[in-house]
Motif scaffolding. Structure first.
Motif, PDB file in Angstrom:
ATOM      1  N   TRP A  14       0.850  -1.203   0.000  1.00 38.38           N
ATOM      2  CA  TRP A  14       0.000   0.000   0.000  1.00 38.38           C
ATOM      3  C   TRP A  14       0.876   1.239   0.000  1.00 38.38           C
ATOM      4  N   SER A  15       0.359   2.310  -0.619  1.00 35.87           N
ATOM      5  CA  SER A  15       0.965   3.633  -0.494  1.00 35.87           C
ATOM      6  C   SER A  15      -0.159   4.646  -0.316  1.00 35.87           C
ATOM      7  N   ARG A  16       0.146   5.754   0.367  1.00 33.89           N
ATOM      8  CA  ARG A  16      -0.877   6.762   0.698  1.00 33.89           C
ATOM      9  C   ARG A  16      -1.597   7.245  -0.567  1.00 33.89           C
ATOM     10  N   GLY A  17      -2.911   7.191  -0.541  1.00 34.36           N
ATOM     11  CA  GLY A  17      -3.728   7.657  -1.656  1.00 34.36           C
ATOM     12  C   GLY A  17      -3.999   6.605  -2.706  1.00 34.36           C
ATOM     13  N   ALA A  18      -3.385   5.419  -2.582  1.00 32.44           N
ATOM     14  CA  ALA A  18      -3.552   4.401  -3.615  1.00 32.44           C
ATOM     15  C   ALA A  18      -4.823   3.588  -3.423  1.00 32.44           C
ATOM     16  N   ALA A  19      -5.325   3.474  -2.193  1.00 29.03           N
ATOM     17  CA  ALA A  19      -6.521   2.679  -1.930  1.00 29.03           C
ATOM     18  C   ALA A  19      -7.227   3.228  -0.698  1.00 29.03           C
ATOM     19  N   PHE A  20      -8.558   3.048  -0.681  1.00 34.05           N
ATOM     20  CA  PHE A  20      -9.360   3.562   0.435  1.00 34.05           C
ATOM     21  C   PHE A  20     -10.327   2.478   0.897  1.00 34.05           C
ATOM     22  N   PRO A  21     -10.659   2.445   2.172  1.00 33.15           N
ATOM     23  CA  PRO A  21     -11.572   1.410   2.678  1.00 33.15           C
ATOM     24  C   PRO A  21     -13.005   1.644   2.216  1.00 33.15           C
ATOM     25  N   GLU A  22     -13.798   0.593   2.337  1.00 34.43           N
ATOM     26  CA  GLU A  22     -15.214   0.684   2.015  1.00 34.43           C
ATOM     27  C   GLU A  22     -15.914   1.612   3.007  1.00 34.43           C
ATOM     28  N   PRO A  23     -17.021   2.237   2.595  1.00 33.37           N
ATOM     29  CA  PRO A  23     -17.765   3.102   3.523  1.00 33.37           C
ATOM     30  C   PRO A  23     -18.183   2.328   4.780  1.00 33.37           C
ATOM     31  N   GLY A  24     -18.058   2.981   5.907  1.00 32.69           N
ATOM     32  CA  GLY A  24     -18.447   2.368   7.166  1.00 32.69           C
ATOM     33  C   GLY A  24     -17.327   1.646   7.885  1.00 32.69           C
ATOM     34  N   THR A  25     -16.126   1.619   7.292  1.00 32.93           N
ATOM     35  CA  THR A  25     -14.987   0.978   7.950  1.00 32.93           C
ATOM     36  C   THR A  25     -13.714   1.758   7.651  1.00 32.93           C
ATOM     37  N   ASP A  26     -12.737   1.654   8.539  1.00 29.27           N
ATOM     38  CA  ASP A  26     -11.434   2.291   8.329  1.00 29.27           C
ATOM     39  C   ASP A  26     -10.351   1.276   7.959  1.00 29.27           C
ATOM     40  N   ILE A  27     -10.736   0.011   7.757  1.00 31.86           N
ATOM     41  CA  ILE A  27      -9.771  -1.071   7.610  1.00 31.86           C
ATOM     42  C   ILE A  27      -9.597  -1.476   6.144  1.00 31.86           C
ATOM     43  N   LEU A  28      -8.347  -1.525   5.702  1.00 31.32           N
ATOM     44  CA  LEU A  28      -7.976  -2.133   4.431  1.00 31.32           C
ATOM     45  C   LEU A  28      -7.286  -3.460   4.716  1.00 31.32           C
ATOM     46  N   VAL A  29      -7.624  -4.474   3.923  1.00 31.10           N
ATOM     47  CA  VAL A  29      -7.038  -5.801   4.089  1.00 31.10           C
ATOM     48  C   VAL A  29      -6.175  -6.125   2.872  1.00 31.10           C
ATOM     49  N   PHE A  30      -4.931  -6.555   3.119  1.00 29.04           N
ATOM     50  CA  PHE A  30      -3.991  -6.883   2.045  1.00 29.04           C
ATOM     51  C   PHE A  30      -3.546  -8.332   2.195  1.00 29.04           C
ATOM     52  N   PRO A  31      -4.170  -9.249   1.441  1.00 29.72           N
ATOM     53  CA  PRO A  31      -3.709 -10.643   1.475  1.00 29.72           C
ATOM     54  C   PRO A  31      -2.320 -10.755   0.845  1.00 29.72           C
ATOM     55  N   PHE A  32      -1.547 -11.735   1.321  1.00 30.59           N
ATOM     56  CA  PHE A  32      -0.244 -11.996   0.699  1.00 30.59           C
ATOM     57  C   PHE A  32       0.011 -13.485   0.684  1.00 30.59           C
ATOM     58  N   GLU A  33       0.861 -13.898  -0.226  1.00 35.61           N
ATOM     59  CA  GLU A  33       1.345 -15.269  -0.228  1.00 35.61           C
ATOM     60  C   GLU A  33       2.757 -15.287  -0.800  1.00 35.61           C
ATOM     61  N   PHE A  34       3.515 -16.265  -0.348  1.00 37.73           N
ATOM     62  CA  PHE A  34       4.908 -16.380  -0.770  1.00 37.73           C
ATOM     63  C   PHE A  34       5.281 -17.852  -0.781  1.00 37.73           C
ATOM     64  N   THR A  35       5.922 -18.288  -1.855  1.00 35.93           N
ATOM     65  CA  THR A  35       6.351 -19.678  -1.957  1.00 35.93           C
ATOM     66  C   THR A  35       7.820 -19.796  -1.577  1.00 35.93           C
ATOM     67  N   LEU A  36       8.087 -20.565  -0.539  1.00 32.95           N
ATOM     68  CA  LEU A  36       9.457 -20.789  -0.109  1.00 32.95           C
ATOM     69  C   LEU A  36      10.222 -21.578  -1.170  1.00 32.95           C
ATOM     70  N   PRO A  37      11.497 -21.300  -1.363  1.00 31.84           N
ATOM     71  CA  PRO A  37      12.296 -22.123  -2.284  1.00 31.84           C
ATOM     72  C   PRO A  37      12.265 -23.594  -1.868  1.00 31.84           C
ATOM     73  N   LYS A  38      12.431 -24.476  -2.844  1.00 33.47           N
ATOM     74  CA  LYS A  38      12.320 -25.909  -2.573  1.00 33.47           C
ATOM     75  C   LYS A  38      13.517 -26.462  -1.822  1.00 33.47           C
ATOM     76  N   LYS A  39      14.680 -25.899  -2.030  1.00 29.56           N
ATOM     77  CA  LYS A  39      15.892 -26.413  -1.397  1.00 29.56           C
ATOM     78  C   LYS A  39      16.343 -25.432  -0.311  1.00 29.56           C
ATOM     79  N   LEU A  40      15.997 -25.729   0.927  1.00 34.14           N
ATOM     80  CA  LEU A  40      16.380 -24.879   2.049  1.00 34.14           C
ATOM     81  C   LEU A  40      16.879 -25.734   3.203  1.00 34.14           C
ATOM     82  N   PRO A  41      17.916 -25.280   3.918  1.00 30.91           N
ATOM     83  CA  PRO A  41      18.322 -25.963   5.150  1.00 30.91           C
ATOM     84  C   PRO A  41      17.329 -25.649   6.261  1.00 30.91           C
ATOM     85  N   PRO A  42      17.325 -26.425   7.333  1.00 30.80           N
ATOM     86  CA  PRO A  42      16.367 -26.170   8.423  1.00 30.80           C
ATOM     87  C   PRO A  42      16.742 -24.933   9.226  1.00 30.80           C
ATOM     88  N   ALA A  43      15.737 -24.292   9.824  1.00 28.25           N
ATOM     89  CA  ALA A  43      15.995 -23.205  10.767  1.00 28.25           C
ATOM     90  C   ALA A  43      16.838 -23.748  11.912  1.00 28.25           C
TER      91      ALA A  43
END
Length: 408
Positions: free
Chosen positions: A82-111
């Motif tokens: 999000w950036s200021r002025g790029a999106a506005f919430p629906e009337p009656g609420t102040d909340i914007l929701v931004f879903p995200f997803e990310f695919t981890l690389p297949k070859k990773l060592p353990p934490a």
């Protein structure tokens, strides 16, 4: 199971705090209170996903201590939200929701994390929500979450886990140890026999069956002169009376490298529900054998000399919830099981050390359906069957985070 929320001012992160598998697509959503964001001078909002291997060694040079570092970047991805002025919430609420997803690389060592005086190493994964604020002296809003990650198990590793879970019916392998324990000038034999499933490696967080037998022999004597055990005084060397008398410790030895320097870190962990666990003695099945009189060669009856042989058998399972055995360019580690049977006298303990290689035990789950934060039920809200259990040696916050400058 609902996602866990973390909040900083007008920004709230919703993300499920579970162990993830390399190659998995992770989801969540960020909520922004636009009314509060305006009062907070928030200008931009983004999310970062990061994975690194970092090693650190401090060397003493004269009176000065110099810290040497080595870092391998596994991945580093930034996504604008999000950036200021790029999106506005629906009337009656102040909340914007931004879903995200990310695919981890297949070859990773353990934490992973280990540390000792003048040395440390970490394999760390995280996501971070960054809200930039207008004004030179205003710090950014940040929400950081560590991600527990394990490598994806191969088909053979998954089969090994399934075989153990159903109950081991395959071949067994025996490891033996024979030592003399002394009382004065006399040497008396004690034996340890460890029987394990005959596998080259074992999956983490899976019940592995073990059989441990301790057998002792007294010094040569006449059976008619010595009863096996007198009240309050057992003949030396007596086998342990119960499972809590034997110690079982998992030792981990890590090698940290900041070329050309190399240091080691050793840690020891007790294993719950096994030998030495005084709180869960009932978890170990034990069988005490009847004493056996063994005549000395050439002796035929109790008037001759011989030894008393005594033994106790323990059957139990252990589950090891630590990072799988791994080797990287600047960090690797391996494990050893230490069985310690105490006997009276200095240096008389019977110690059996067995290397054990640990494998990942979870497959990469399929991609989620729908987008997290939408009205569709997703993986972020309902966990798949049998999610990977949490590991116990995750990087501590904020050790993992390496400064990148004020820009974030």
């Amino acid at each position: 199971m609902a996602s866990v929320a973390s909040k900083d001012g007008p920004v709230t992160l919703h993300f499920q705090d579970i162990t993830r598998v390399a190659g998995e697509t992770i989801q969540g959503h960020v909520e922004l209170n636009v009314a509060l964001a305006q009062g907070d001078s928030l200008e931009q909002l983004r999310i970062k996903f990061k994975g690194t291997i970092h090693s650190r060694i401090v060397a003493q040079t004269g009176k000065a201590a110099i810290a040497y570092h080595s870092t391998i970047m596994l991945f580093h991805t930034k996504l604008p939200l999000w950036s200021r002025g790029a999106a506005f919430p629906e009337p009656g609420t102040d909340i914007l929701v931004f879903p995200f997803e990310f695919t981890l690389p297949k070859k990773l060592p353990p934490a992973f994390h280990c540390s000792a005086t003048s040395r440390s190493a970490t394999i760390g994964y995280s996501l971070e929500v960054v809200g930039e604020r207008a004004g030179f002296y205003r710090t950014s809003r940040r929400i950081r979450r560590l991600i527990s990650v394990v490598p994806a198990a191969s088909q053979s590793q998954l089969l090994a886990k399934e075989t153990l879970t159903r109950g081991w019916n395959g071949p067994w392998r025996e490891i033996t140890l024979e030592e003399k324990v002394r009382q004065g000038l006399w040497g008396n034999y004690s034996h340890a026999y460890l029987t394990v499933p005959d596998m080259s490696s074992y999956p983490i967080a899976t019940a592995i069956p073990f059989k441990f037998r301790v057998q002792t022999e007294t010094k040569p004597m006449r059976a008619s002169d010595h009863s096996v055990d007198k009240p309050g005084k057992r003949l030396f060397p007596a086998p342990p009376a119960m499972s809590s008398d034997v110690k079982l410790i998992l030792r981990r030895r890590a090698e940290i490298r900041v070329p050309p320097r190399t240091h080691h870190v050793e840690d020891e962990y007790p294993l719950e529900g096994s030998l030495g666990d005084v709180k869960r003695v009932a978890a170990v099945h034990q069988i005490v054998e009847e004493p056996e009189w063994i005549p000395m060669p050439g002796e035929k009856d109790e008037k001759g000399r011989g030894v008393w042989r005594r033994a106790i058998n323990f059957e139990f399972t252990i589950s090891i919830p630590y990072a799988p055995t791994c080797s990287t360019e600047i960090l690797d580690w391996h494990y050893i099981l230490r069985f310690i049977v105490p006997f009276p006298g200095l240096g008389n303990n019977l110690e059996l050390e067995v290397p054990i290689h640990l494998d990942p035990g979870s497959a990469c789950p399929p991609p989620p359906i729908g987008i997290a934060g939408s009205s569709t039920l997703t993986y972020a809200d309902v966990l798949p069957a049998g999610p990977p259990p949490p590991m116990l040696d995750l990087p501590p916050y904020p050790t993992y985070f390496i400064p990148e400058g004020s820009s974030g």
